[in-house]
Scaffold this motif. Structure first.
Motif: not given
Length: 157
Positions: A66-70, A76-83, A85-89
């Motif tokens: 939950r906290m690692g997902t933003h 102008q944009r849609l953005r999903i950041r997951r992770g 230690l390792a991040k996926k955007v």
């Protein structure tokens, strides 16, 4: 997240704690089953220990996910950041969003959470979804406002 000139945040958040609740309930069910099996095979103390260990892992895993997902929606944009230690955007321009679909099971409706799936033009990214968000209709409205603001800005140029 660095904003472009004139860009404003319309929505920003994490999955709701209610959205992770079903994960916790599954963890509780697994912990109960394993705890009872260990209790019957070994001893009561070991069964309680197995139950407690699985519950701790489930609660920590749900919290970290939950906290690692933003999630962010800007003008102008849609953005999903997951992770953590390792991040996926994942990111896309708001004007590429063609369809916005919501999905709520019966339990999701009771908990007032759901998923919002974005279909974007010209991409094969089939997993551009805000999962476990509170009030999915508010997310849809935020995207609509952002698209309207961007259209109005383009017409004003």
């Amino acid at each position: 997240m660095d904003l472009h000139p004139g860009e404003e945040i319309v929505f920003e958040g994490h999955p709701s704690w209610r959205g992770v609740l079903s994960f916790y309930l599954k963890g509780l069910l697994i912990a109960l089953v394993v705890g009872v099996v260990v209790w019957l095979v070994a001893a009561v103390g070991w069964g309680i220990l197995a139950f407690a260990a699985i519950m701790v892992v489930a609660v920590l895993a749900g919290f970290v996910v939950r906290m690692g997902t933003h999630y962010v929606i800007t003008s102008q944009r849609l953005r999903i950041r997951r992770g953590i230690l390792a991040k996926k955007v994942q990111q896309t321009s708001i004007d590429r969003v063609q369809n916005v679909n919501t999905d709520q099971s019966f339990v999701d409706r009771v908990l007032r959470v759901g998923s919002v799936d974005f279909d974007t033009a010209g991409t094969d990214d089939s997993d551009f979804t805000f999962r476990g968000v509170s009030e999915p209709s508010d997310i849809v409205a935020a995207v609509d406002r952002a698209q309207r603001a961007q259209s109005a800005a383009r017409e004003g140029l």
